[in-house]
Design an enzyme around this catalytic site. Structure first.
Site, mmCIF file in Angstrom:
data_model
loop_
_atom_site.group_PDB
_atom_site.id
_atom_site.type_symbol
_atom_site.label_atom_id
_atom_site.label_comp_id
_atom_site.label_asym_id
_atom_site.label_seq_id
_atom_site.Cartn_x
_atom_site.Cartn_y
_atom_site.Cartn_z
ATOM 1 N N ILE A 59 -22.391 -14.147 -32.394
ATOM 2 C CA ILE A 59 -21.809 -15.093 -31.440
ATOM 3 C C ILE A 59 -21.670 -16.469 -32.078
ATOM 4 O O ILE A 59 -20.659 -17.152 -31.898
ATOM 5 C CB ILE A 59 -22.646 -15.157 -30.156
ATOM 6 C CG1 ILE A 59 -22.544 -13.837 -29.389
ATOM 7 C CG2 ILE A 59 -22.213 -16.322 -29.268
ATOM 8 C CD1 ILE A 59 -23.435 -13.755 -28.155
ATOM 9 N N ASP B 257 -29.413 -22.847 -38.232
ATOM 10 C CA ASP B 257 -30.102 -21.578 -38.026
ATOM 11 C C ASP B 257 -31.420 -21.624 -38.793
ATOM 12 O O ASP B 257 -31.585 -22.430 -39.712
ATOM 13 C CB ASP B 257 -29.235 -20.413 -38.537
ATOM 14 C CG ASP B 257 -29.585 -19.088 -37.873
ATOM 15 O OD1 ASP B 257 -28.832 -18.666 -36.990
ATOM 16 O OD2 ASP B 257 -30.614 -18.497 -38.232
ATOM 17 N N VAL C 178 -23.318 -7.655 -26.171
ATOM 18 C CA VAL C 178 -22.383 -8.082 -27.210
ATOM 19 C C VAL C 178 -22.807 -7.420 -28.521
ATOM 20 O O VAL C 178 -23.978 -7.518 -28.908
ATOM 21 C CB VAL C 178 -22.408 -9.623 -27.385
ATOM 22 C CG1 VAL C 178 -21.500 -10.050 -28.537
ATOM 23 C CG2 VAL C 178 -22.000 -10.313 -26.086
ATOM 24 N N TYR D 202 -37.217 -11.604 -22.219
ATOM 25 C CA TYR D 202 -35.843 -12.054 -22.437
ATOM 26 C C TYR D 202 -35.173 -12.404 -21.113
ATOM 27 O O TYR D 202 -34.539 -13.466 -20.973
ATOM 28 C CB TYR D 202 -35.066 -10.962 -23.162
ATOM 29 C CG TYR D 202 -33.634 -11.317 -23.492
ATOM 30 C CD1 TYR D 202 -33.334 -12.083 -24.603
ATOM 31 C CD2 TYR D 202 -32.584 -10.865 -22.695
ATOM 32 C CE1 TYR D 202 -32.021 -12.404 -24.924
ATOM 33 C CE2 TYR D 202 -31.269 -11.182 -22.998
ATOM 34 C CZ TYR D 202 -30.996 -11.948 -24.120
ATOM 35 O OH TYR D 202 -29.686 -12.269 -24.427
#
Length: 246
Positions: free
Chosen positions: A14, A33, A184, A151
């Site tokens: 993403i 990141d 995804v 999550y």
């Protein structure tokens, strides 16, 4: 001045798609990141004309100092900050009883508190530029799913964090929204998408019958960051192929 976007979790599927979409829209890019090797590889995939206006930054969203340093570095490199994309995230597939308190806290620290840290760190720069924040939430925020306890809680929190920041920071000219996709294809989901049984069940639950492509999420982020969404704040844009209609 050319607007600039800071994207966290930029080495993921993403994140890479989002960087490409924002770059194509004319923005300068600060990509961040924890995995520097993967981040360098992601930057290398960008077209040459986008790489020229892209900087890479190692970021640990669980560390206040790292968040502040990356925001400062992005502003220094690009002269402004117009958009923060909170894309950093982790997934642990366990039930409530299987999830240790330490794991629960770790998931929330990355997915929820990490987005809060970055938003706080970027507030002054975004307020000065009339900027925007877009966070990557999930349909797990409002559809209870077995086996992704921490999550789901983290994404539910992230969605409401979005609403609260939108309310509080409207007076500073900062719009705050989120995108909530269903599954995804990415490194985070490759395990479940390799299971034919899961795929069959999941696709049966999605009226459009297909996963959400990273590029679909990126397009939604680009829209929410655009002048066309100037009156949109505090919203969670759901990308689920109709899954939540059932």
């Amino acid at each position: 001045m050319t607007p600039a976007a800071l994207v966290t979790g930029a080495a993921g599927a993403i994140g890479q798609a989002t960087a490409a979409a924002l770059g194509a829209a004319g923005m300068r890019l600060a990509l961040a990141d924890t995995d520097e090797t993967a981040l360098d590889a992601a930057v290398a995939k960008l077209p040459p004309h986008l790489r020229e206006r892209t900087t890479a930054h190692r970021l640990d969203v669980t560390d206040d100092a790292s968040c502040a340093e990356v925001v400062a570095a992005a502003v220094s490199a690009h002269g402004t900050l117009s958009l923060l994309v909170n894309g950093a995230g982790v997934m642990v597939r366990d039930t409530a009883l299987q999830t240790s308190v330490a794991t629960f806290q770790r998931v929330l620290d990355v997915n929820l508190t990490g987005a809060y840290r970055m938003s706080r760190a970027a507030h002054a720069a975004l307020a000065g530029d009339g900027g925007a924040i877009v966070s990557i939430s999930s349909t797990h925020a409002f559809l209870a799913a077995k086996g992704s306890f921490a999550y789901g809680v983290s994404k539910a929190g992230l969605s409401h964090l979005t609403r609260l920041l939108a309310l509080e920071w409207a007076e500073d000219g900062i719009r705050v929204n989120a995108v909530a996709p269903t599954v995804v294809p990415s490194a985070m989901t490759e395990d479940v998408l390799a299971d034919p049984g899961y795929v069959n069940r999941k696709m049966a639950a999605i009226p459009l019958g297909a996963p959400i492509a990273p590029e679909h999420v990126a397009a939604a982020v680009a829209y929410l960051a655009s002048p066309g969404a100037a009156s949109t704040t505090g919203q969670i844009l759901v990308l689920d192929g109709g899954e939540s209609l059932a």
